[in-house]
Write a protein that holds these residues in place. Structure first.
Motif, PDB file in Angstrom:
ATOM      1  N   THR A  34       0.826  -1.218   0.000  1.00  0.00           N
ATOM      2  CA  THR A  34       0.000   0.000   0.000  1.00  0.00           C
ATOM      3  C   THR A  34       0.856   1.263   0.000  1.00  0.00           C
ATOM      4  O   THR A  34       0.345   2.346  -0.241  1.00  0.00           O
ATOM      5  CB  THR A  34      -0.963   0.019   1.197  1.00  0.00           C
ATOM      6  OG1 THR A  34      -0.222  -0.101   2.406  1.00  0.00           O
ATOM      7  CG2 THR A  34      -1.978  -1.104   1.096  1.00  0.00           C
ATOM      8  N   ASP A  35       2.159   1.126   0.250  1.00  0.00           N
ATOM      9  CA  ASP A  35       3.066   2.279   0.209  1.00  0.00           C
ATOM     10  C   ASP A  35       3.572   2.572  -1.200  1.00  0.00           C
ATOM     11  O   ASP A  35       4.231   3.583  -1.424  1.00  0.00           O
ATOM     12  CB  ASP A  35       4.279   2.044   1.118  1.00  0.00           C
ATOM     13  CG  ASP A  35       3.893   1.954   2.582  1.00  0.00           C
ATOM     14  OD1 ASP A  35       2.884   2.568   2.965  1.00  0.00           O
ATOM     15  OD2 ASP A  35       4.608   1.260   3.330  1.00  0.00           O
ATOM     16  N   LEU A  36       3.278   1.692  -2.146  1.00  0.00           N
ATOM     17  CA  LEU A  36       3.745   1.860  -3.525  1.00  0.00           C
ATOM     18  C   LEU A  36       2.772   2.789  -4.253  1.00  0.00           C
ATOM     19  O   LEU A  36       1.828   2.352  -4.905  1.00  0.00           O
ATOM     20  CB  LEU A  36       3.848   0.494  -4.218  1.00  0.00           C
ATOM     21  CG  LEU A  36       4.799  -0.497  -3.541  1.00  0.00           C
ATOM     22  CD1 LEU A  36       4.682  -1.872  -4.179  1.00  0.00           C
ATOM     23  CD2 LEU A  36       6.229  -0.004  -3.602  1.00  0.00           C
ATOM     24  N   THR A  37       3.017   4.070  -4.140  1.00  0.00           N
ATOM     25  CA  THR A  37       2.055   5.075  -4.613  1.00  0.00           C
ATOM     26  C   THR A  37       1.920   5.159  -6.126  1.00  0.00           C
ATOM     27  O   THR A  37       0.932   5.700  -6.620  1.00  0.00           O
ATOM     28  CB  THR A  37       2.417   6.463  -4.057  1.00  0.00           C
ATOM     29  OG1 THR A  37       3.771   6.761  -4.403  1.00  0.00           O
ATOM     30  CG2 THR A  37       2.272   6.492  -2.548  1.00  0.00           C
ATOM     31  N   ASN A  38       2.868   4.631  -6.889  1.00  0.00           N
ATOM     32  CA  ASN A  38       2.768   4.649  -8.352  1.00  0.00           C
ATOM     33  C   ASN A  38       2.223   3.346  -8.917  1.00  0.00           C
ATOM     34  O   ASN A  38       2.133   3.183 -10.132  1.00  0.00           O
ATOM     35  CB  ASN A  38       4.132   4.950  -8.976  1.00  0.00           C
ATOM     36  CG  ASN A  38       4.518   6.395  -8.790  1.00  0.00           C
ATOM     37  OD1 ASN A  38       3.727   7.294  -9.074  1.00  0.00           O
ATOM     38  ND2 ASN A  38       5.710   6.645  -8.288  1.00  0.00           N
ATOM     39  N   LEU A  39       1.844   2.423  -8.045  1.00  0.00           N
ATOM     40  CA  LEU A  39       1.352   1.118  -8.474  1.00  0.00           C
ATOM     41  C   LEU A  39       0.058   1.271  -9.264  1.00  0.00           C
ATOM     42  O   LEU A  39      -0.857   1.990  -8.855  1.00  0.00           O
ATOM     43  CB  LEU A  39       1.124   0.247  -7.242  1.00  0.00           C
ATOM     44  CG  LEU A  39       1.029  -1.255  -7.447  1.00  0.00           C
ATOM     45  CD1 LEU A  39       2.303  -1.807  -8.080  1.00  0.00           C
ATOM     46  CD2 LEU A  39       0.782  -1.944  -6.125  1.00  0.00           C
TER      47      LEU A  39
END
Length: 75
Positions: A34-39
Motif C-alpha cells: 500500500t506504500d507503492l504510490t505509483n502502483l
C-alpha cells in the motif's frame, strides 16, 4: 514452488507500477504494497484473494489500482 514471502524492502520501490505476485505461496502479503504510490496493477492468484486485507483492498481501490486474480498455472 514459488515465493512464500516478499522482503519488507519492497516498499522502497516507489516507482513500481506493476506487480505480479501470482503463482507463489504467500501466507500473507507485505504491508508495504500500500506504500507503492505509483502502483497501477497487481496480479494475485485466486487463492491469495483472502490474503488481501480489507484495508489494503480499500487503499488500492481508492488509488484506482487494478487488482487481478488469476487462475494458477499448472506445472
Amino acid at each position: 514452488t514459488g515465493l512464500s514471502s516478499l522482503p519488507p524492502q519492497i516498499k522502497q520501490l516507489k516507482n513500481l507500477q506493476r506487480l505480479d505476485l501470482s503463482n507463489n505461496r504467500f501466507s500473507s502479503l507485505p504491508d508495504g504494497i500500500t506504500d507503492l504510490t505509483n502502483l497501477k496493477k497487481v496480479k494475485l492468484s485466486k487463492r491469495d484473494k483472502k490474503l488481501l486485507s480489507e484495508e489494503a483492498d480499500k487503499t488500492l481501490n481508492a488509488r484506482n489500482v487494478k487488482i487481478i486474480f488469476q487462475e494458477e498455472k499448472k506445472s
